[in-house]
Design an enzyme around this catalytic site. Structure first.
Site, PDB file in Angstrom:
ATOM      1  N   PHE A  12       0.824  -1.208   0.000  1.00 31.16           N
ATOM      2  CA  PHE A  12       0.000   0.000   0.000  1.00 31.16           C
ATOM      3  C   PHE A  12       0.863   1.265   0.000  1.00 31.16           C
ATOM      4  CE2 PHE A  12      -2.164   2.882   3.253  1.00 31.16           C
ATOM      5  CZ  PHE A  12      -2.784   3.663   2.294  1.00 31.16           C
ATOM      6  N   ILE A  13       1.725   1.390   0.996  1.00 31.46           N
ATOM      7  CA  ILE A  13       2.584   2.566   1.063  1.00 31.46           C
ATOM      8  C   ILE A  13       3.647   2.506  -0.020  1.00 31.46           C
ATOM      9  CG2 ILE A  13       4.242   3.822   2.492  1.00 31.46           C
ATOM     10  CD1 ILE A  13       2.664   2.882   4.944  1.00 31.46           C
ATOM     11  N   LEU A  76      10.673  -0.670   3.468  1.00 35.28           N
ATOM     12  CA  LEU A  76       9.285  -0.759   3.917  1.00 35.28           C
ATOM     13  C   LEU A  76       8.853  -2.182   4.236  1.00 35.28           C
ATOM     14  CD1 LEU A  76       7.639   1.603   1.252  1.00 35.28           C
ATOM     15  CD2 LEU A  76       7.991   2.142   3.651  1.00 35.28           C
ATOM     16  N   ALA A  77       9.586  -3.179   3.757  1.00 34.32           N
ATOM     17  CA  ALA A  77       9.158  -4.573   3.894  1.00 34.32           C
ATOM     18  C   ALA A  77       8.958  -4.926   5.363  1.00 34.32           C
ATOM     19  CB  ALA A  77      10.185  -5.506   3.261  1.00 34.32           C
ATOM     20  N   ALA A  78       7.746  -5.348   5.706  1.00 31.38           N
ATOM     21  CA  ALA A  78       7.433  -5.689   7.096  1.00 31.38           C
ATOM     22  C   ALA A  78       6.069  -6.345   7.168  1.00 31.38           C
ATOM     23  CB  ALA A  78       7.442  -4.443   7.987  1.00 31.38           C
ATOM     24  N   GLU A  79       5.904  -7.189   8.168  1.00 29.02           N
ATOM     25  CA  GLU A  79       4.578  -7.652   8.551  1.00 29.02           C
ATOM     26  C   GLU A  79       3.947  -6.563   9.411  1.00 29.02           C
ATOM     27  OE1 GLU A  79       3.139 -10.234   7.453  1.00 29.02           O
ATOM     28  OE2 GLU A  79       4.741 -11.557   6.748  1.00 29.02           O
ATOM     29  N   TYR A 179       4.591  -6.412  17.550  1.00 26.19           N
ATOM     30  CA  TYR A 179       4.779  -5.556  16.374  1.00 26.19           C
ATOM     31  C   TYR A 179       5.614  -4.329  16.732  1.00 26.19           C
ATOM     32  CZ  TYR A 179       3.717  -2.247  12.639  1.00 26.19           C
ATOM     33  OH  TYR A 179       3.825  -1.327  11.620  1.00 26.19           O
ATOM     34  N   ASN A 208      -1.078   6.507  11.682  1.00 27.64           N
ATOM     35  CA  ASN A 208      -2.048   5.688  10.944  1.00 27.64           C
ATOM     36  C   ASN A 208      -2.188   6.204   9.513  1.00 27.64           C
ATOM     37  OD1 ASN A 208      -2.856   5.612  13.973  1.00 27.64           O
ATOM     38  ND2 ASN A 208      -3.842   3.824  13.093  1.00 27.64           N
ATOM     39  N   ARG A 247      -6.355   8.783  17.704  1.00 23.78           N
ATOM     40  CA  ARG A 247      -5.232   8.471  16.818  1.00 23.78           C
ATOM     41  C   ARG A 247      -5.053   9.607  15.816  1.00 23.78           C
ATOM     42  NH1 ARG A 247      -5.254   5.083  20.179  1.00 23.78           N
ATOM     43  NH2 ARG A 247      -4.970   2.820  19.984  1.00 23.78           N
TER      44      ARG A 247
END
Length: 368
Positions: A12-13, A76-79, A179, A208, A247
C-alpha cells in the site's frame, strides 16, 4: 536519476512511494514477496519503467540482487498489525527483524548513500500526557485491572485524570506489542548501522496511514480499511473499548512525499522523525465520518467495550521535527479526503474478514 530500491515496494505505502519517486526522476527498483494476505489475486501496478524483483527480504540472494547498483534504499518490507503480531510471533520477528538484518548485511558489500526505514508510532506505546497541573508524563500505562474493569482512560499514580497531548520524538519508547518491538528493532538497527558504516540513515515513525490502495481483505491492516470492508459488506464497524481512543491519520500521498524528502534533505540523517497529520481523531468519530462518506450514515459502529491485547489508549503526532528537518507539510486532512477514499472502495473488491480477526484474537485470550 538516482536508482532507488524500495523493499515492500508493491504494498500500500510502497506503491505510492514508488510512484512519487518515479514522478521525481528516480529510477525505481522494487523488492516484494507479494504475500497473499496483503495482495491476494490483485494485479500489481508498477510505475512506468520500474523494475520488480519478486523475493523475500530474508532471502540473501534476492536481496543481493536487489541492492546491486542502487544508490539509495527505502526499507518498507514488514509484517504489519498489532493484533496478529501477538500470536504469529515468529513470522513478525522473522520478516521485520531478520529481514532488516539480511538487508543491512547486503549493504556492507554494496554501500549506498542513504537508507530510510519505515518505523511506527507503535513504538511509543501510550502517547504523551499532562497532569492537571501541567506536568509532562511520558511513561503512562494502564493497569491490567483497570482495563479489565472497563476503566479506559489513564490516571496518574495519585488518581488524577491525565490529558493526552501531541507526542514528540523525545517521548521514551514503551513497547506494548510484538509488532512495536519489531518496528523499534528495525529503526534502531538501521540507525546504528548507518552510524557504524558512514551511511546516512533516517527512520520515519509513521502514524495511521490511510488512502486508496489499502488491502481491504486484510483485517490487520489500517483501521480505516477495516471499517470500509465492514461497511461495504453491509455490516457495522467494530470498535474495541469505548471508541473514544484517539489516533492521528495521515494520507498516504503525504507519507510518500515524506519518504522522498527523507532521501533528499541532508539534515535528516541520523534522526527518527514523526510522520503524521498533527491532528487527533477519536476512533468512533472516524467510523461515523467514513459511514457518511460511503452514503450510509445510519450504520453506526458496534462498540465492543472489550480491550485488545497490545492496544494503547491515545497517541497522535507532534510533527514539528518533520517540518524543521524535512520541510514536511501534510496537505490532506482526513475529513476532506474520505470522499475520494469511499469512491475507491466502491470500485474495489471487498472481502470482510473482520469477524475472523476477532475470533482469532478471542480464541487466544487476547481480548478481555
Amino acid at each position: 536519476m538516482k536508482r532507488v530500491l524500495i523493499t515492500g515496494g508493491c504494498g500500500f505505502i510502497g506503491g505510492h512511494v514508488a510512484q512519487e519517486l518515479a514522478d521525481h526522476g528516480y529510477r525505481v527498483r522494487l523488492l516484494d514477496a507479494l504475500v497473499d494476505q496483503v495482495h491476494g489475486d490483485e494485479a500489481i501496478n508498477l510505475p512506468t519503467g520500474a523494475e520488480l524483483i519478486k523475493g523475500d527480504v530474508r532471502d540473501r540472494d534476492a536481496v543481493a540482487e536487489a541492492v546491486a547498483d542502487v544508490e539509495v534504499v527505502i526499507h518498507l518490507a514488514a509484517e504489519v498489525g498489532v493484533g496478529q503480531s501477538m500470536y504469529e510471533i515468529a513470522r513478525y520477528v522473522g520478516t521485520n527483524d531478520l529481514g532488516t538484518a539480511v538487508l543491512l548485511e547486503a549493504l556492507i558489500k554494496h554501500p549506498v548513500e542513504r537508507i530510510v526505514v519505515a518505523s511506527s508510532m507503535s513504538i511509543y506505546g501510550e502517547g504523551l500526557y499532562r497532569t492537571p497541573d501541567g506536568e509532562r508524563i511520558d511513561n503512562a500505562r494502564r493497569k491490567p485491572t483497570d482495563i479489565k474493569d472497563g476503566l479506559w482512560d489513564l490516571r496518574s499514580a495519585s488518581g488524577e485524570a491525565l490529558s493526552p497531548i501531541p507526542t514528540d520524538e523525545e517521548k521514551r519508547p514503551d513497547l506494548a506489542s510484538i509488532y512495536a518491538l519489531t518496528k523499534y528493532a528495525q529503526e534502531r538497527a538501521v540507525l546504528i548501522f548507518g552510524q557504524a558504516y558512514g551511511i546516512d540513515a533516517v527512520a520515519l515513525r509513521l502514524f495511521n496511514v490511510f488512502g486508496a490502495g489499502q488491502a481491504l481483505s486484510n483485517p490487520y491492516t489500517g483501521v480505516l480499511a477495516n471499517f470500509a470492508s465492514r461497511l461495504a459488506s453491509g455490516k457495522r464497524p467494530t470498535i474495541f473499548e469505548d471508541g473514544e481512543q484517539k489516533r492521528d491519520f495521515v494520507h498516504v500521498s503525504d507519507v510518500a512525499t515524506a519518504f522522498r524528502l527523507a532521501l533528499e534533505q541532508r539534515q535528516a540523517a541520523g534522526h527518527a522523525i514523526n510522520i503524521g497529520s498533527g491532528h487527533a481523531y477519536s476512533i468512533s468519530e472516524v467510523a461515523r465520518l467514513l459511514a457518511k462518506a460511503m452514503g450510509i450514515p445510519k450504520r453506526p459502529p458496534e462498540i465492543l467495550d472489550k480491550a485488545r491485547s497490545g492496544d494503547i489508549r491515545n497517541c497522535f503526532a507532534d510533527i514539528a521535527k518533520a517540518r524543521e528537518l524535512l520541510g514536511f507539510e501534510p496537505k490532506h486532512r482526513l475529513e476532506n479526503s474520505l470522499g475520494e477514499f469511499a469512491a475507491w472502495v466502491r470500485n474495489s473488491v471487498v472481502i470482510d474478514r473482520g469477524a475472523d480477526m476477532r475470533r482469532e484474537l478471542e480464541e487466544r485470550g487476547l481480548v478481555s
